[in-house]
Design an enzyme around this catalytic site. Structure first.
Site, PDB file in Angstrom:
ATOM      1  N   GLY A 388      46.303  39.807  41.956  1.00  0.00           N
ATOM      2  CA  GLY A 388      46.186  41.259  41.837  1.00  0.00           C
ATOM      3  C   GLY A 388      46.352  42.009  43.136  1.00  0.00           C
ATOM      4  N   THR A 439      37.017  39.272  41.061  1.00  0.00           N
ATOM      5  CA  THR A 439      38.125  38.512  41.634  1.00  0.00           C
ATOM      6  C   THR A 439      39.237  39.480  42.018  1.00  0.00           C
ATOM      7  OG1 THR A 439      39.468  38.187  39.632  1.00  0.00           O
ATOM      8  CG2 THR A 439      37.626  36.657  39.973  1.00  0.00           C
ATOM      9  N   CYS A 440      40.241  38.957  42.702  1.00  0.00           N
ATOM     10  CA  CYS A 440      41.451  39.722  43.023  1.00  0.00           C
ATOM     11  C   CYS A 440      42.599  39.275  42.123  1.00  0.00           C
ATOM     12  CB  CYS A 440      41.831  39.527  44.486  1.00  0.00           C
ATOM     13  SG  CYS A 440      40.590  40.059  45.660  1.00  0.00           S
ATOM     14  N   SER A 441      42.245  38.762  40.961  1.00  0.00           N
ATOM     15  CA  SER A 441      43.253  38.208  40.049  1.00  0.00           C
ATOM     16  C   SER A 441      43.476  39.120  38.849  1.00  0.00           C
ATOM     17  CB  SER A 441      42.804  36.828  39.564  1.00  0.00           C
ATOM     18  OG  SER A 441      43.647  36.350  38.536  1.00  0.00           O
TER      19      SER A 441
END
Length: 469
Positions: A388, A439-441
């Protein structure tokens, strides 16, 4: 032995291609792999890291060039027979898209490439004529605003920071105008255009400032406000974890004007390094405890207390910050010393909140440890795919490669398994009633999937206990 100056860059790219690990994770390792396969201590320098990022950004273009005319160049160079494919990709990038359009140094890989230099350049020209440059085709860097967070633990008055930054941006604009006379005299069409020194206070995150993209060249690690710990270079998206954590425990006061935590308690940041979120959590906690000064600059100045020896009082809240990697833990410790001031006579020997870095694996922590008896909230931002992050170099990997897609699928599965274990461990702390998982997903397997599994397994465990009881 290869004499190429790109050995370390090739080693980084090799490790990423083979193991599908995030580039930042590889760079943070205490050792990195050189092009010859040997392990070398120390993180890569900025130039090496930038070269790998740029090569990854151009991988799709390079592969299309090699595969043109029924893979003529791929076969001619002997791509499949080359063991050090990372170095090969880096050298091709330098030749076709690099700043100087040439390959420095020597070595076998360079000789293999320059043998087909003319054909490579011709195919590169055809690629650009069809698709445009990689930077212009959507794969390049997006121009976002420069976000910086005022660290209220060091600088409680946001207005003072804003005025200093405005002065710095104005000074920079004057220098540019002095070098380029065409920008000094504005035409009638541009007189009403505001100068690029506008600073906004973010509408959602307290103490977060929004600056123009051009401010990035001014605000770097060596800027005096950054070096003093008064501001933190932190993107807006990474601020929401701490904000959600603290705001979830805040209640309104009787007069309806102030907001405070009903009763102080301790926190855990399970995956803390490099420490931006940790320090943000500490700042928000102190503010919510009512230990922060007014930051609008309008309050009457307080009488200065007589200087004396600070008495170390027990903080109202402690943030336990876990990090298992030695290199990252050293960074965490260094940043906490910078961001979180020690007790002094001026703050009556008490900051209200303390950060306690722990060099250890959160998964191996004991929920029954007396140190964590007062922990009621855990912030969990575990390792993830980083899919992301818009400007992450990992996003530039070719999506059409079936082999890469399979490796990515396995990597995401492995990551989600780890994330689930971490979340379930956080849920095992007896007094914790709030967990912020982030998360950065963009993958569901790393987000909703993990949370759903953790909740269902916890519900099943509770029902099983009732049956057994």
């Amino acid at each position: 032995m290869s004499s190429s100056p790109y050995n370390q860059a090739g080693g980084l790219l090799n490790e990423h291609l083979e193991k599908r690990r995030g580039l930042k994770s590889i760079a943070f390792d205490t050792t990195t792999t050189t092009g010859s396969g040997k392990r070398k201590k120390g993180a890569p320098n900025k130039a090496t890291y930038a070269t790998v990022c740029k090569t990854m950004q151009h991988l799709s273009a390079i592969n299309e060039i090699l595969d043109a005319n029924n893979k003529k160049l791929r076969r001619g160079i002997g791509f499949d027979a080359v063991r050090n494919k990372g170095l090969l990709y880096v050298c091709i990038y330098e030749l076709l898209f690099g700043k100087y359009k040439s390959i420095r140094g020597g070595g076998k890989v360079k000789r293999m490439i320059v043998k087909y230099e003319r054909e490579l350049r011709r195919e590169a020209e055809d690629y650009v004529s069809k698709h445009g440059s990689v930077e212009d085709s959507g794969g390049g860097k997006v121009n976002f605003p420069r976000y910086i967070r005022v660290n209220t633990l060091r600088s409680p008055r946001v207005s003072e920071i804003v005025e200093k930054l405005k002065g710095d941006l104005s000074a920079k604009a004057v220098v540019v105008e002095g070098e380029d006379a065409t920008t000094v005299d504005q035409s009638e069409d541009t007189k009403d255009v505001p100068p690029d020194t506008t600073i906004y206070v973010d509408a959602h995150v307290p103490d977060l400032l929004v600056l123009p993209p051009t401010a990035s060249s001014l605000l770097h690690r060596d800027h005096y406000l950054v070096k003093s710990g008064k501001v933190v270079l932190q993107d807006k998206s990474s601020c929401f974890s701490a904000l959600a954590m603290v705001r979830g425990h805040i209640v309104g006061s009787e007069d309806g004007k102030e907001e405070k935590i009903a009763e102080p308690f301790d926190y855990i940041d399970a995956c803390a390094a490099p420490g931006n979120k940790t320090s943000h959590l500490a700042a928000l906690v102190r503010s919510s405890l009512g230990d922060d000064d007014d930051d609008d600059g309008t309050a009457a100045p307080k009488k200065k207390k007589k200087k004396g020896k600070a008495k170390n009082k027990k903080p109202k809240s402690t943030v336990f910050a876990f990090e298992r990697n030695s290199t990252r833990f050293a960074i965490l410790e260094e940043r906490m010393k910078l961001f979180v001031p020690p007790p002094t006579s001026e703050n009556n020997g008490n900051n209200g909140v303390a950060v306690h870095p722990i060099h250890g694996d959160f998964l191996r922590s004991d929920p029954s440890d007396p140190r964590f008896a007062n922990v009621r909230a855990i912030m969990l931002d575990p390792s993830c795919s980083g899919s992301g992050i818009v400007n992450s170099p990992d996003r530039w990997m070719e999506e059409g490669d079936d082999g890469a897609a399979k490796k990515d699928g396995k990597r995401i599965e492995s990551l989600s398994n780890f994330q689930l274990v971490a979340l379930k461990h956080a849920m095992s702390f007896p007094n914790v009633d709030r967990i912020v998982y982030s998360t950065c997903s963009v993958h569901e397997e790393e987000n909703e999937g993990v949370v759903s599994k953790a909740l269902s397994e916890a519900e099943y465990g509770d029902s099983k206990k009732e049956e057994d009881g």
